[in-house]
Motif scaffolding. Structure first.
Motif, PDB file in Angstrom:
ATOM      1  N   THR A 247     -10.682  43.155  32.171  1.00 19.69           N
ATOM      2  CA  THR A 247     -10.625  42.550  30.841  1.00 19.69           C
ATOM      3  C   THR A 247     -10.544  43.642  29.786  1.00 19.69           C
ATOM      4  O   THR A 247     -11.337  44.581  29.781  1.00 19.69           O
ATOM      5  CB  THR A 247     -11.857  41.667  30.591  1.00 19.69           C
ATOM      6  N   ASN A 248      -9.573  43.501  28.888  1.00 20.71           N
ATOM      7  CA  ASN A 248      -9.317  44.517  27.860  1.00 20.71           C
ATOM      8  C   ASN A 248      -9.464  43.870  26.489  1.00 20.71           C
ATOM      9  O   ASN A 248      -8.676  43.003  26.110  1.00 20.71           O
ATOM     10  CB  ASN A 248      -7.905  45.087  28.050  1.00 20.71           C
ATOM     11  N   GLU A 249     -10.466  44.311  25.742  1.00 16.84           N
ATOM     12  CA  GLU A 249     -10.746  43.694  24.443  1.00 16.84           C
ATOM     13  C   GLU A 249      -9.584  43.872  23.466  1.00 16.84           C
ATOM     14  O   GLU A 249      -9.322  42.994  22.638  1.00 16.84           O
ATOM     15  CB  GLU A 249     -12.031  44.281  23.848  1.00 16.84           C
ATOM     16  N   ASP A 250      -8.878  44.993  23.547  1.00 15.11           N
ATOM     17  CA  ASP A 250      -7.735  45.213  22.655  1.00 15.11           C
ATOM     18  C   ASP A 250      -6.629  44.202  22.933  1.00 15.11           C
ATOM     19  O   ASP A 250      -5.982  43.693  22.008  1.00 15.11           O
ATOM     20  CB  ASP A 250      -7.195  46.642  22.806  1.00 15.11           C
ATOM     21  N   LYS A 251      -6.405  43.903  24.216  1.00 12.22           N
ATOM     22  CA  LYS A 251      -5.384  42.914  24.564  1.00 12.22           C
ATOM     23  C   LYS A 251      -5.800  41.515  24.099  1.00 12.22           C
ATOM     24  O   LYS A 251      -4.958  40.724  23.660  1.00 12.22           O
ATOM     25  CB  LYS A 251      -5.140  42.918  26.076  1.00 12.22           C
ATOM     26  N   ILE A 252      -7.089  41.230  24.198  1.00  9.86           N
ATOM     27  CA  ILE A 252      -7.580  39.930  23.736  1.00  9.86           C
ATOM     28  C   ILE A 252      -7.363  39.791  22.230  1.00  9.86           C
ATOM     29  O   ILE A 252      -6.870  38.760  21.745  1.00  9.86           O
ATOM     30  CB  ILE A 252      -9.065  39.753  24.089  1.00  9.86           C
TER      31      ILE A 252
END
Length: 324
Positions: A247-252
């Protein structure tokens, strides 16, 4: 006092401690006490155990999957002796109430989390249903699917994946494409009912489906798979990411800015109504729970090691007692 598995600190599987002096949970209005027959190992369990997800308080009883008999009820909906399944909040790292943890002889549940266990299937394995079944259902619902919608599910042989494939076909009447390794091609096609199965070791899904976009992509893997999934998503499609180590917060954050397409992150929520639908499909044999291996509660360390290291089909079950 009853048996339970708890952690007093995070770390490797040897931090899992089986105790025999755990206090039987007490229940409040609208709750029931359940004598457990089985539960299961989910990725969230070993991530809390190893500290990848930081538990809010310790010691903690792990697990949220419940299958057993009601032994005490302060609910108008459920009575003593009822065969039930549920997802409790015990699976969540932020939950301080150990009474909902399901790695134990007895577990408490709120009445609205419960569903009647499907007739004809032993509670010995039904502890493998709730979390993966409702994760699949909630992920599929995120796409607002119409019959005939195209769905791509990555990791179609796994716990969540094998439920997504079946529910997408049975409940949502979708056209389903699943990715999997070579050993699971026939299984996903013939046992689960996918319309197409792609061998990810030999084919690139982004290349194969670049001109055949999907209405919904369900991704429990992330990373490069996530990046490629964007390229096969329809103009008004939904990409649904199931929380995992990639899980990548930047992608979210970037996904939340999409205009026409939708980016969704799924963290399953207990829901007895949804679970009742799934239970009905199981009872009618419209869908199946596939069990890879069963461990006893005393062997919980081995169960965690197996679940984290192995590529398996369906679920890893933890049996606590017998239903004859």
């Amino acid at each position: 006092m009853v048996h339970a598995v708890l952690i007093r600190r995070t770390g490797p599987p040897d931090v899992l401690e089986l105790v025999d002096d755990y206090e039987k949970p007490t229940i409040s209005d609208g709750e029931v006490l359940v004598q457990q027959v089985s539960t299961s190992v989910n990725p969230v369990d070993y991530k809390i155990r190893d500290g990848s997800l930081k538990p809010k308080s310790l010691p903690k009883v792990l697990g949220g999957d419940l299958a057993g008999f009601v032994t005490e009820s302060k609910s108008s909906k459920w009575k003593k002796g009822d065969r039930v399944i549920a997802l409790t909040e015990g699976f969540h790292w932020d939950n301080e109430e150990n009474k909902y943890g399901s790695y134990a002889d007895y577990t408490a549940s709120k009445e609205e989390w419960l569903a009647k266990a499907p007739y004809g299937i032993l509670l010995n394995i039904l502890g493998g249903v709730p979390l993966v079944g409702m994760t699949a259902m909630q992920a599929l619902e995120s796409g607002n699917l119409k019959p005939g919608a195209r769905v791509l599910v990555h990791g179609g042989a796994g716990g969540v994946g094998h439920m997504v494939v079946q529910l997408a076909k049975v409940h949502f009447k979708a056209y389903v494409v699943a990715t999997a390794g070579p050993a699971n091609q026939t299984y996903i096609k013939e046992e689960l009912g996918a319309d197409e199965v792609l061998n990810y070791k030999e084919e690139d899904f982004a290349e194969k489906y670049k001109d055949k976009p999907f209405d919904l992509v369900i991704d429990p893997i992330g990373g490069v798979v996530e990046d490629k999934s964007y390229t096969v998503l329809g103009q008004h499609g939904t990409y649904t990411h199931i929380l995992n180590n990639n899980t990548n917060e930047d992608k979210i954050k970037a996904g939340k800015q999409w205009k026409d397409r939708k980016y969704v992150v799924i963290l399953v929520q207990p829901n007895g109504k949804q679970l009742s639908i799934i239970s009905g499909y199981l009872e009618n044999a419209d869908i199946k729970l596939f069990v890879d291996k069963i461990f006893w509660l005393k062997d919980i360390r081995e169960a965690h090691e197996y679940a984290k290291k192995q590529h398996f089909r369906g679920k890893v079950i933890v049996q606590i007692s017998h239903e004859e």
